[in-house]
Design a protein around this motif. Structure first.
Motif, PDB file in Angstrom:
ATOM      1  N   LEU A  72      38.930  31.463  36.270  1.00 44.28           N
ATOM      2  CA  LEU A  72      39.889  32.162  37.111  1.00 44.28           C
ATOM      3  C   LEU A  72      39.513  32.028  38.582  1.00 44.28           C
ATOM      4  O   LEU A  72      38.345  32.089  38.939  1.00 44.28           O
ATOM      5  CB  LEU A  72      39.951  33.652  36.747  1.00 44.28           C
ATOM      6  N   GLN A  96      43.602  34.853  41.216  1.00 43.05           N
ATOM      7  CA  GLN A  96      44.034  35.205  39.864  1.00 43.05           C
ATOM      8  C   GLN A  96      43.379  36.500  39.400  1.00 43.05           C
ATOM      9  O   GLN A  96      44.015  37.323  38.745  1.00 43.05           O
ATOM     10  CB  GLN A  96      43.709  34.073  38.885  1.00 43.05           C
ATOM     11  N   VAL A  97      42.130  36.695  39.733  1.00 42.51           N
ATOM     12  CA  VAL A  97      41.430  37.926  39.357  1.00 42.51           C
ATOM     13  C   VAL A  97      42.031  39.108  40.106  1.00 42.51           C
ATOM     14  O   VAL A  97      42.332  40.150  39.513  1.00 42.51           O
ATOM     15  CB  VAL A  97      39.909  37.822  39.643  1.00 42.51           C
ATOM     16  N   ARG A  98      42.234  38.949  41.402  1.00 39.98           N
ATOM     17  CA  ARG A  98      42.788  40.026  42.229  1.00 39.98           C
ATOM     18  C   ARG A  98      44.166  40.449  41.738  1.00 39.98           C
ATOM     19  O   ARG A  98      44.464  41.637  41.617  1.00 39.98           O
ATOM     20  CB  ARG A  98      42.849  39.585  43.692  1.00 39.98           C
ATOM     21  N   GLU A  99      45.020  39.481  41.398  1.00 40.02           N
ATOM     22  CA  GLU A  99      46.380  39.785  40.965  1.00 40.02           C
ATOM     23  C   GLU A  99      46.461  40.225  39.504  1.00 40.02           C
ATOM     24  O   GLU A  99      47.228  41.113  39.171  1.00 40.02           O
ATOM     25  CB  GLU A  99      47.279  38.567  41.197  1.00 40.02           C
ATOM     26  N   GLY A 100      45.684  39.599  38.652  1.00 33.13           N
ATOM     27  CA  GLY A 100      45.770  39.881  37.224  1.00 33.13           C
ATOM     28  C   GLY A 100      44.914  41.030  36.737  1.00 33.13           C
ATOM     29  O   GLY A 100      45.228  41.676  35.731  1.00 33.13           O
ATOM     30  N   TYR A 101      43.804  41.300  37.423  1.00 33.66           N
ATOM     31  CA  TYR A 101      42.850  42.323  36.997  1.00 33.66           C
ATOM     32  C   TYR A 101      42.388  43.128  38.215  1.00 33.66           C
ATOM     33  O   TYR A 101      41.228  43.052  38.614  1.00 33.66           O
ATOM     34  CB  TYR A 101      41.638  41.668  36.318  1.00 33.66           C
ATOM     35  N   TYR A 130      38.666  43.398  39.801  1.00 35.36           N
ATOM     36  CA  TYR A 130      38.465  42.792  41.114  1.00 35.36           C
ATOM     37  C   TYR A 130      37.821  43.792  42.076  1.00 35.36           C
ATOM     38  O   TYR A 130      36.861  43.469  42.770  1.00 35.36           O
ATOM     39  CB  TYR A 130      39.794  42.284  41.690  1.00 35.36           C
TER      40      TYR A 130
END
Length: 175
Positions: free
Chosen positions: A25, A29-34, A38
């Protein structure tokens, strides 16, 4: 979020330590998805990584340690693998589920075959690893090296399947 084991966890009781593995990731992607994950690593991990001497750790601060893509590839499709403590007075091998991530001081062997567990747990292999591996520390503890102790070990050839099955059964009982 995965369970994590180091050598001490294998030699005694697991401490219940967990790790966050965001392999594959991007930071975005981490910031937006999790977002909760994050925020946690931004607050707790990034400040330490910014001080790290290794550029890859500073630049990829959200990733846990080394990527170890070859090991990930070797473990793909397996439900467990053989593990042993890198440096120990006594050499013990055991199966660990692939849902448990090993510390860098845990040697991992990517196989589910109890026959291999039986061979590496054998007296012959333990003597071999003591002779070919290094020693470390005040106690002159044995240091197991995958590239030397395992990869160069002369595994028995042409073993009848019936004997392999007997070794597998003994290894299963041992594990």
């Amino acid at each position: 979020i995965f369970d994590y084991r180091n050598g001490r966890d294998l030699a005694s009781r697991p401490r219940g330590v967990k790790l966050i593995d965001l392999y594959g990731l991007t930071e975005e992607q981490v910031r937006e998805g999790y977002p909760a994950v994050y925020q946690h690593i931004l607050t707790n991990v990034k400040p330490h990584r910014e001080l790290n001497n290794r550029a890859s750790y500073r630049e990829n601060w959200w990733l846990f340690g080394e990527v170890r893509s070859e090991m990930r590839k070797a473990l793909r499709g397996l439900s467990e693998y053989i593990a042993t403590v890198h440096t120990a007075k006594h050499r013990v091998f055991q199966f660990m589920p692939t849902t448990i991530y090993p510390d860098s001081m845990v040697v991992s062997i990517a196989t589910e075959d109890r026959y291999i567990l039986g061979i590496v747990s054998s007296y012959v292999h333990v003597v071999w690893s003591a002779a070919t591996g290094a020693r470390l520390g005040v106690g002159d503890d044995l240091r197991y090296s995958n590239s030397i102790c395992f990869a160069k070990f002369p595994f028995p050839a042409d073993v009848p399947e019936q004997l392999k099955d007997k070794i597998r059964a003994e290894a299963e009982a041992l594990d």
